[in-house]
Design an enzyme around this catalytic site. Structure first.
Site, PDB file in Angstrom:
ATOM      1  N   GLU A   1      61.604 -45.931 100.604  1.00 29.79           N
ATOM      2  CA  GLU A   1      60.636 -44.823 100.712  1.00 29.79           C
ATOM      3  C   GLU A   1      59.343 -45.258 101.419  1.00 29.79           C
ATOM      4  O   GLU A   1      58.242 -45.143 100.873  1.00 29.79           O
ATOM      5  CB  GLU A   1      60.312 -44.264  99.329  1.00 29.79           C
ATOM      6  CG  GLU A   1      61.548 -43.714  98.643  1.00 29.79           C
ATOM      7  CD  GLU A   1      61.266 -42.979  97.339  1.00 29.79           C
ATOM      8  OE1 GLU A   1      62.036 -42.072  97.001  1.00 29.79           O
ATOM      9  OE2 GLU A   1      60.298 -43.306  96.654  1.00 29.79           O
TER      10      GLU A   1
ATOM     11  N   GLU B   1      69.516 -41.720  97.448  1.00 31.11           N
ATOM     12  CA  GLU B   1      68.944 -41.401  96.132  1.00 31.11           C
ATOM     13  C   GLU B   1      68.941 -39.911  95.934  1.00 31.11           C
ATOM     14  O   GLU B   1      68.515 -39.168  96.840  1.00 31.11           O
ATOM     15  CB  GLU B   1      67.490 -41.877  96.016  1.00 31.11           C
ATOM     16  CG  GLU B   1      67.325 -43.283  95.580  1.00 31.11           C
ATOM     17  CD  GLU B   1      65.876 -43.606  95.249  1.00 31.11           C
ATOM     18  OE1 GLU B   1      65.189 -42.787  94.599  1.00 31.11           O
ATOM     19  OE2 GLU B   1      65.434 -44.689  95.645  1.00 31.11           O
TER      20      GLU B   1
HETATM   21  C1  BG6 Z   1      62.319 -42.793  93.962  1.00 30.25           C
HETATM   22  C2  BG6 Z   1      62.268 -44.290  93.855  1.00 30.25           C
HETATM   23  O1  BG6 Z   1      61.093 -42.323  94.370  1.00 30.25           O
HETATM   24  O2  BG6 Z   1      62.577 -42.063  92.827  1.00 30.25           O
HETATM   25  C3  BG6 Z   1      62.951 -44.872  92.642  1.00 30.25           C
HETATM   26  O3  BG6 Z   1      62.783 -44.897  95.007  1.00 30.25           O
HETATM   27  C4  BG6 Z   1      62.674 -43.991  91.462  1.00 30.25           C
HETATM   28  O4  BG6 Z   1      62.517 -46.185  92.460  1.00 30.25           O
HETATM   29  C5  BG6 Z   1      63.248 -42.611  91.723  1.00 30.25           C
HETATM   30  O5  BG6 Z   1      63.117 -44.500  90.248  1.00 30.25           O
HETATM   31  C6  BG6 Z   1      63.121 -41.644  90.578  1.00 30.25           C
HETATM   32  O6  BG6 Z   1      61.769 -41.529  90.191  1.00 30.25           O
HETATM   33  P1  BG6 Z   1      61.313 -41.831  88.721  1.00 30.25           P
HETATM   34  O7  BG6 Z   1      59.850 -41.922  88.760  1.00 30.25           O
HETATM   35  O8  BG6 Z   1      61.820 -40.720  87.899  1.00 30.25           O
HETATM   36  O9  BG6 Z   1      61.936 -43.132  88.336  1.00 30.25           O
END
Ligand code: BG6
Length: 469
Positions: free
Chosen positions: A170, A362
């Protein structure tokens, strides 16, 4: 058949959110070891007991069991990151830490034993704390050289084991959180746009340098960039709002534009003038930036809305970037708006712009799960809400493929429960596998298969044919 036979189905994690063992086998401290509340909380001087990431889910000692479970689901790919501090504890050492290198040898060997391709992120929000403190993170050009040394080491070591690589997780998150995105310890309120874009520039050069090196050392490797992706919708049909949404979209696309085209895009001239930004871009930087990526990878959690006059509307938090509230969408328990179609929109948008393979690395639902006992006496979670979320999003990936978009694969976030990035909570669970660890740090760390485990196994086994359209 929407998904090609070689579609890379799998799941994604990051070292700092799952490994634990924060000080074992020579590992140095990373910025994450001092963020017990996530990037919005205070950064502590050293590790504190309330930081769940210090143990996380103990993947460091349980990787064999975990990868075996991924194999049981049929994973073709497993996205993970290398903790820079296991290889170079402070970032500055002359020689790498052999114990750290051996750990990832074992992890990759285990993946390959099950025919799972590792997809490795070089930097997932886990810069050595030493570099963050000494240089204020990526604000300093010096980090490029340290990062280059680290990349050279891991490329040489794992060139026969890892084919798929991502540079920075990111990378565009630096605009919102310079601490998370670029390990800048100076509070954001004290930073100018100049400071933030200069840090971003150093990361962009380091990313291109990693691509250059990677291609030299591993001619068959596929190296991608990785960004937070989000379509930006205009709040109304008022052309002022449309233009505003267009500009906000472009700000997000800036990072992929550089990675794909190998130079700063034309619109940065005006953007930087408006922001009073004058970057220190050297001639050698421009040469390095010409080393472009093989694919574009991204996270997708939500869309955004924008307007020329945003004061008339309510904001909602996004996974990283906030936007205006979209009345057409539902919310997750953590206040993210749910927009599966937005994933099809952004896939098409990227492909129209770049004509380059895309990888959804993701996507997922963070939710409170309840561990219960089923009729056979086994512990499980009936996470139908997660199944619905994932089904609806993967269906949109299928539709984008029908639209003609080239998608390499899909790795859902947090395929096993782990500590969240934004708030460092464990109760915000994303996994197909439940990990018995509680918010107060207690728990056996045992793993249990959720209902979604069997659902995803079926999706992979049928190559997406079991999805409900
Ligand atoms: C992304 C990141 O922004 O979102 C991850 O690359 C992160 O590291 C994921 O865990 C989900 O966000 P969060 O804050 O719910 O863990």
């Amino acid at each position: 058949m929407r998904f090609k036979e070689d579609f890379l189905w799998g799941g994604a994690t990051a070292a700092n959110q799952c490994e634990g063992a924060y000080n074992e086998d020579g590992k140095g401290l990373s910025v994450q070891d001092c963020m017990p509340k996530g990037p919005r909380g205070p950064v502590t001087e050293g590790p504190t007991e309330d930081n769940l990431k210090l143990i996380a889910i103990d993947f460091y000692h349980r990787y064999e069991e975990d990868i075996k479970l991924f194999a049981e689901m049929g994973f073709k790919v497993f996205r993970l990151s290398i903790a820079w501090t296991r290889i170079y504890p402070n970032g500055i050492e002359e020689e790498p830490n052999e114990a750290g290198l051996e750990f990832y040898d074992k992890v990759f060997d285990t993946c390959l034993k099950y025919n799972i391709e590792p997809l490795v992120t070089l930097s997932h929000y886990e810069t050595p704390l030493y570099l963050a403190k000494k240089y204020d993170g990526w604000r300093s050009r010096d980090l490029i050289g340290y990062f280059e040394k680290y990349c050279r080491t891991v490329f040489n070591r794992y060139k026969n084991k890892v084919k798929y690589w991502l540079t920075f997780n990111e990378i565009n998150a630096v605009l919102i959180s310079p601490l998370l995105g670029a390990s800048v310890l100076t509070p954001k309120t004290e930073l100018t746009k100049q400071d933030i874009y200069q840090a971003a520039h150093h990361e962009l050069v380091a990313s291109a340098l990693a691509v250059k090196l990677g291609h030299e050392i591993m001619p068959n490797a596929k190296i991608g960039c990785m960004v937070v992706a989000s379509p930006v919708y205009p709040m109304t049909t008022n052309p002022e709002d449309v233009m505003s949404a267009y500009e906000k979209q472009r700000e997000l696309m800036f990072f992929t534009d550089v990675h794909v085209n190998g130079e700063y895009p034309h619109y940065t001239k005006k953007l930087f003038k408006d922001y009073n930004v004058k970057l220190d871009i050297r001639e050698e930087d421009r040469e390095i930036l010409k080393h472009t990526v093989d694919f574009v990878a991204f996270s997708y959690y939500n869309s955004k809305c924008a307007a020329a006059d945003e004061s008339k509307y309510d904001y909602v938090s996004g996974n990283v970037f906030r936007g205006l509230k979209n009345e057409h969408l539902e919310f997750t328990q953590w206040g993210n708006q749910i927009d599966p179609i937005g994933l099809r929109v952004i896939l098409n948008h990227f492909y129209d712009r770049y004509k380059m393979p895309l990888f959804v690395v993701e996507n997922g639902l963070g939710a409170n799960d309840e561990l219960v006992t089923d009729e056979n006496g086994n512990k499980t979670v009936y996470d139908d809400y997660r199944i619905k979320y994932l089904n609806d999003h993967i269906v949109q990936v299928g539709k984008a493929i029908e639209d003609g978009v080239e998608v390499m694969g899909y790795t859902s976030w947090g395929c096993i429960d782990l500590v969240s990035a934004a708030s460092a909570e464990i109760k915000k669970r994303y996994g197909y596998i439940y990990v018995d660890r509680n918010q107060d740090g207690t728990g056996s760390l045992e793993r249990y298969k959720k209902k979604s485990f069997y659902w995803y196994k079926e999706v992979i086994a049928t190559n997406g044919e079991s999805l409900e359209y």
